[in-house]
Design an enzyme around this catalytic site. Sequence first.
Site, PDB file in Angstrom:
ATOM      1  N   ASP A 155      50.690  44.107  41.435  1.00  0.00           N
ATOM      2  CA  ASP A 155      50.066  43.334  42.509  1.00  0.00           C
ATOM      3  C   ASP A 155      51.045  42.255  42.937  1.00  0.00           C
ATOM      4  OD1 ASP A 155      47.633  42.449  44.105  1.00  0.00           O
ATOM      5  OD2 ASP A 155      48.066  40.627  42.981  1.00  0.00           O
ATOM      6  N   GLU A 250      50.266  48.306  46.502  1.00  0.00           N
ATOM      7  CA  GLU A 250      49.355  48.375  47.638  1.00  0.00           C
ATOM      8  C   GLU A 250      50.120  48.752  48.909  1.00  0.00           C
ATOM      9  OE1 GLU A 250      45.827  45.212  46.958  1.00  0.00           O
ATOM     10  OE2 GLU A 250      47.828  44.342  47.125  1.00  0.00           O
ATOM     11  N   CYS A 317      36.154  45.323  39.844  1.00  0.00           N
ATOM     12  CA  CYS A 317      36.345  45.031  38.420  1.00  0.00           C
ATOM     13  C   CYS A 317      37.246  46.085  37.798  1.00  0.00           C
ATOM     14  CB  CYS A 317      34.997  44.981  37.709  1.00  0.00           C
ATOM     15  SG  CYS A 317      35.125  44.712  35.919  1.00  0.00           S
ATOM     16  N   ASP A 346      44.775  38.292  39.780  1.00  0.00           N
ATOM     17  CA  ASP A 346      45.903  39.142  40.143  1.00  0.00           C
ATOM     18  C   ASP A 346      46.128  40.245  39.121  1.00  0.00           C
ATOM     19  OD1 ASP A 346      46.317  37.665  42.416  1.00  0.00           O
ATOM     20  OD2 ASP A 346      47.826  36.359  41.516  1.00  0.00           O
TER      21      ASP A 346
END
Length: 392
Positions: A155, A250, A317, A346
Site C-alpha cells: 500500500d 493498487e 477488514c 495502511d
Amino acid sequence: MALEQRIYVHRQRGKTLRSGEQCRFLTQARRDFEWVADLPSQAPQQVLRHLDRAYDNYWNPDHPAEFPRFKKRTSRVAIPLPGQAVRVTKLNRHWASVRVPKLGEVRFRLTRSLGGEIRNVSIRADAAGRWSIAFGVRVPARWAPPNGKPPVGVDFGVKHSAYLSDEEAPRLMDRSLTDGEKRRLVGLERRRERQIKQAKQRNGGKYSNRLKKTLRAIAELRARQARRRLDFTHKLTTDLAKSHGLVAIEDLRVRQMTKSAKGTRDLPGTRVAQKSGLNRALLDNTPGERRRQLAYKCPAYGSVLVLVPPAGTSQTCGACRARDAASRVSRDAFVCTSCGHTDNADHNASVVILDRVPAHRPRTAGHAVHSTQRQPLVGGPSPAPARARVNP
C-alpha cells in the site's frame, strides 16, 4: 516549429506531414538560417521522428497520449541523436569519452557499462544546469524464471511511503528537503516573485542577473529534492522485485487523484489549500513512477506485478473481509465493526490488496496482471475504451 507547420498544413490543405517530408524543409532551412545549421543535422531529424511517434500514440485508441503539445520556454534542454552519430571510447574504469557531432570529444562519468549496441543518445541539462548523457542500448531480453519467493501486497500512502503486508513496520522515505532547505526555498520563492514584479515595472519584463541567480538557486534545491526522491524509489522497487515472487499494488489513477480543487469562478472549490497540500504529498511519493519501475524490474528478478482495483481497500477488514466505512476510525487506526480486528490502516489495506489477487494467477514471470481481467498486460493502466481521434 515542426508541430506548428503540421497544424498549419492540415488546417489549410487537410494534409498530414510526416518526418520524411519535413526533413526536406529542414535541409532548406539549414541553408537559409545559420542558427539552424549550428546544430548537428541528426538532432532535428530525431526531433521529427519523436513527433511522428507522438502523432502515432495520439491516433492509437489504446494509448493514453493526448495531442502533441508545444514545449515551454522553461522546458528541460535535450539534444537527441541517433546511435550511429556518436562514438564512445572508454578511457579508464570510471571515465569515458563520447564524440558528439560539431562538438568533438566530451568526457563523461561512466556510471555503468553500456553492454550493448547504442541505438540512440540524449544529452540533457536539468533545471540546475547540470548536463548528463543517456544511452539507449539494444540488449537481449532477460526474462528470469519465477524466483519462488512469497507474495506481498503493498500500500503506497502519504504518511507511510509503503506498507508491506508481511512487515509490521512501514517503509519510510527520508524527507526530500530538510527544514532548513524548506525555509530557504520559501524565502527564495518570495524573492523571485518580488524580483519578477520589479522586472515588469522597471525593465519591461527583462530578467536581471540577480533574478537569474535566484532562479538558479531554486532549481538546484528542486533538483536535489528530485534526486533524493528517485534514489529512495529505486531502492524500494528493487527490493520489492528481488525479495518477492508476486507484488500486488493498487491500480491507482494518479492524475485524477491529484486534480486541483479550486473549481471555477461560478463554482469555486472548498478547502483548496488542504487539497493542494495533499496533492503535493501524493506526488512526492511518486506512485506512478514506482509502478513504472516495478513493471520492468519484476521480470528481471523473476516476480510478477499484479494491479488490483483500489475501491474499498481502506474500508475492508483484512481478517473477516467485511467492508464498512466506519471501520476506518482515523487516519492511522482501523477497527473492524464486524469482528473487532484492530490494525494500522495502511497495513490492513496492504493485506486486503494481496487478498484481492485472483487464485488463478499466471505462473510466468514478467507480466503485470490486472486481477479483474486475468490476462497479461504490460505494466501501464487498464486498456482504455476505443475513442475517436481527430487530427487537428
